[in-house]
Motif scaffolding. Structure first.
Motif, PDB file in Angstrom:
ATOM      1  N   TYR A   1      -5.878  22.634   7.476  1.00  0.00           N
ATOM      2  CA  TYR A   1      -4.920  23.708   7.177  1.00  0.00           C
ATOM      3  C   TYR A   1      -3.566  23.168   6.713  1.00  0.00           C
ATOM      4  CZ  TYR A   1      -8.135  26.877   9.629  1.00  0.00           C
ATOM      5  OH  TYR A   1      -9.225  27.608  10.035  1.00  0.00           O
ATOM      6  N   VAL A   2      -3.257  21.930   7.059  1.00  0.00           N
ATOM      7  CA  VAL A   2      -1.952  21.363   6.730  1.00  0.00           C
ATOM      8  C   VAL A   2      -2.149  20.106   5.893  1.00  0.00           C
ATOM      9  CG1 VAL A   2       0.220  20.484   7.620  1.00  0.00           C
ATOM     10  CG2 VAL A   2      -1.035  22.251   8.902  1.00  0.00           C
ATOM     11  N   THR A   3      -1.445  20.050   4.788  1.00  0.00           N
ATOM     12  CA  THR A   3      -1.505  18.872   3.939  1.00  0.00           C
ATOM     13  C   THR A   3      -0.097  18.451   3.549  1.00  0.00           C
ATOM     14  OG1 THR A   3      -1.676  20.132   1.872  1.00  0.00           O
ATOM     15  CG2 THR A   3      -3.738  19.546   2.972  1.00  0.00           C
ATOM     16  N   ARG A   4       0.043  17.188   3.228  1.00  0.00           N
ATOM     17  CA  ARG A   4       1.300  16.652   2.715  1.00  0.00           C
ATOM     18  C   ARG A   4       0.958  15.681   1.590  1.00  0.00           C
ATOM     19  NH1 ARG A   4       4.845  15.094   8.125  1.00  0.00           N
ATOM     20  NH2 ARG A   4       4.865  17.180   9.029  1.00  0.00           N
ATOM     21  N   SER A   5       1.850  15.623   0.596  1.00  0.00           N
ATOM     22  CA  SER A   5       1.675  14.678  -0.499  1.00  0.00           C
ATOM     23  C   SER A   5       3.030  14.118  -0.894  1.00  0.00           C
ATOM     24  CB  SER A   5       1.030  15.356  -1.704  1.00  0.00           C
ATOM     25  OG  SER A   5      -0.310  15.729  -1.445  1.00  0.00           O
ATOM     26  N   VAL A   6       3.008  12.920  -1.396  1.00  0.00           N
ATOM     27  CA  VAL A   6       4.251  12.313  -1.878  1.00  0.00           C
ATOM     28  C   VAL A   6       4.599  12.921  -3.229  1.00  0.00           C
ATOM     29  CG1 VAL A   6       3.851  10.197  -0.593  1.00  0.00           C
ATOM     30  CG2 VAL A   6       3.029  10.372  -2.958  1.00  0.00           C
ATOM     31  N   ASP A   7       5.861  12.828  -3.583  1.00  0.00           N
ATOM     32  CA  ASP A   7       6.341  13.490  -4.799  1.00  0.00           C
ATOM     33  C   ASP A   7       5.626  13.025  -6.063  1.00  0.00           C
ATOM     34  OD1 ASP A   7       9.839  13.718  -3.740  1.00  0.00           O
ATOM     35  OD2 ASP A   7       8.096  14.993  -3.332  1.00  0.00           O
ATOM     36  N   SER A   8       5.254  11.764  -6.106  1.00  0.00           N
ATOM     37  CA  SER A   8       4.664  11.215  -7.330  1.00  0.00           C
ATOM     38  C   SER A   8       3.306  11.828  -7.671  1.00  0.00           C
ATOM     39  CB  SER A   8       4.540   9.693  -7.223  1.00  0.00           C
ATOM     40  OG  SER A   8       3.693   9.343  -6.131  1.00  0.00           O
ATOM     41  N   VAL A   9       2.655  12.459  -6.689  1.00  0.00           N
ATOM     42  CA  VAL A   9       1.330  13.037  -6.959  1.00  0.00           C
ATOM     43  C   VAL A   9       1.279  14.544  -6.727  1.00  0.00           C
ATOM     44  CG1 VAL A   9       0.230  10.852  -6.389  1.00  0.00           C
ATOM     45  CG2 VAL A   9       0.370  12.648  -4.641  1.00  0.00           C
ATOM     46  N   LYS A  10       2.376  15.128  -6.246  1.00  0.00           N
ATOM     47  CA  LYS A  10       2.397  16.576  -6.024  1.00  0.00           C
ATOM     48  C   LYS A  10       2.111  17.308  -7.320  1.00  0.00           C
ATOM     49  CE  LYS A  10       5.384  17.124  -2.009  1.00  0.00           C
ATOM     50  NZ  LYS A  10       6.743  17.495  -1.530  1.00  0.00           N
ATOM     51  N   GLY A  11       1.254  18.313  -7.227  1.00  0.00           N
ATOM     52  CA  GLY A  11       0.889  19.087  -8.405  1.00  0.00           C
ATOM     53  C   GLY A  11      -0.220  18.461  -9.226  1.00  0.00           C
ATOM     54  N   ARG A  12      -0.554  17.222  -8.939  1.00  0.00           N
ATOM     55  CA  ARG A  12      -1.641  16.535  -9.662  1.00  0.00           C
ATOM     56  C   ARG A  12      -2.809  16.194  -8.757  1.00  0.00           C
ATOM     57  NH1 ARG A  12      -1.012  11.702 -12.065  1.00  0.00           N
ATOM     58  NH2 ARG A  12       0.456  10.923 -10.508  1.00  0.00           N
TER      59      ARG A  12
ATOM     60  N   ARG B   1       0.839  -1.181   0.000  1.00  0.00           N
ATOM     61  CA  ARG B   1       0.000   0.000   0.000  1.00  0.00           C
ATOM     62  C   ARG B   1       0.884   1.244   0.000  1.00  0.00           C
ATOM     63  NH1 ARG B   1      -2.852  -0.773   4.530  1.00  0.00           N
ATOM     64  NH2 ARG B   1      -4.682  -1.686   3.511  1.00  0.00           N
ATOM     65  N   GLU B   2       0.502   2.218  -0.792  1.00  0.00           N
ATOM     66  CA  GLU B   2       1.280   3.450  -0.937  1.00  0.00           C
ATOM     67  C   GLU B   2       0.487   4.636  -0.394  1.00  0.00           C
ATOM     68  OE1 GLU B   2       1.796   4.618  -5.005  1.00  0.00           O
ATOM     69  OE2 GLU B   2       3.271   6.186  -4.531  1.00  0.00           O
ATOM     70  N   GLY B   3       1.083   5.380   0.521  1.00  0.00           N
ATOM     71  CA  GLY B   3       0.454   6.605   1.005  1.00  0.00           C
ATOM     72  C   GLY B   3       0.615   7.709  -0.011  1.00  0.00           C
ATOM     73  N   LEU B   4      -0.418   8.512  -0.210  1.00  0.00           N
ATOM     74  CA  LEU B   4      -0.409   9.547  -1.241  1.00  0.00           C
ATOM     75  C   LEU B   4      -0.477  10.948  -0.654  1.00  0.00           C
ATOM     76  CD1 LEU B   4      -2.989   7.920  -3.673  1.00  0.00           C
ATOM     77  CD2 LEU B   4      -0.489   7.811  -3.813  1.00  0.00           C
ATOM     78  N   SER B   5      -1.547  11.221   0.045  1.00  0.00           N
ATOM     79  CA  SER B   5      -1.782  12.569   0.559  1.00  0.00           C
ATOM     80  C   SER B   5      -2.407  12.485   1.940  1.00  0.00           C
ATOM     81  CB  SER B   5      -2.716  13.354  -0.376  1.00  0.00           C
ATOM     82  OG  SER B   5      -2.134  13.580  -1.626  1.00  0.00           O
ATOM     83  N   TYR B   6      -2.113  13.517   2.748  1.00  0.00           N
ATOM     84  CA  TYR B   6      -2.561  13.519   4.134  1.00  0.00           C
ATOM     85  C   TYR B   6      -3.044  14.917   4.494  1.00  0.00           C
ATOM     86  CZ  TYR B   6       0.838   9.727   3.731  1.00  0.00           C
ATOM     87  OH  TYR B   6       1.542   8.644   3.302  1.00  0.00           O
ATOM     88  N   ILE B   7      -4.027  14.987   5.394  1.00  0.00           N
ATOM     89  CA  ILE B   7      -4.572  16.296   5.750  1.00  0.00           C
ATOM     90  C   ILE B   7      -4.868  16.331   7.248  1.00  0.00           C
ATOM     91  CG2 ILE B   7      -6.960  15.601   5.200  1.00  0.00           C
ATOM     92  CD1 ILE B   7      -7.347  18.492   4.108  1.00  0.00           C
TER      93      ILE B   7
END
Length: 126
Positions: free
Chosen positions: A55-66, A44-50
């Motif tokens: 107010y705070v989010t994080r995303s892995v590089d493979s999906v950033k900007g998309r 399982r791969e984590g993608l994005s978190y909120i």
């Protein structure tokens, strides 16, 4: 306690989808939320978190900007908006929660997430 993901489907490369994650049995606002995906036979791969307050989010590089994660605590729902989809994005997408005392705290440590909901299939193909 349940997290139900929906909104998946078949989309052409370059297309978009918006996934929803509806919480039942608990107030979504008490938890940080993460979106994940899994391909059969792979981890399982984590993608994005909120964070709880959004107010705070994080995303892995493979999906950033998309991919963009968001939430509406009044509707008890989190979202993952996906653009410029690629065939490599084909997977089962699901959401999970992580308890956070601080409303602005969010973790990208996948082991801190639990209560994986039933996922939704996303297929990117021409």
């Amino acid at each position: 306690v349940q997290l139900q993901a929906s909104g998946g489907g078949l989309v052409q490369p370059g297309g978009s989808l918006r996934l929803s994650c509806v919480a039942s049995g608990f107030p979504l606002g008490d938890y940080a939320i993460g979106w994940f995906r899994q391909v059969p036979g792979k981890e399982r791969e984590g993608l994005s978190y909120i964070s709880r307050n959004g107010y705070v989010t994080r995303s892995v590089d493979s999906v950033k900007g998309r991919f963009t994660i968001s939430r509406d605590n009044v509707k008890n729902t989190a979202y993952l908006e996906m653009h410029n989809l690629k065939p490599d994005d084909t997977a089962i997408y699901s959401c999970a929660r992580s308890w956070a005392g601080n409303p602005s705290y969010v973790t990208d440590r996948n082991y801190e997430y639990s209560y994986w909901g039933q996922g939704t299939q996303v297929t990117v193909s021409s």
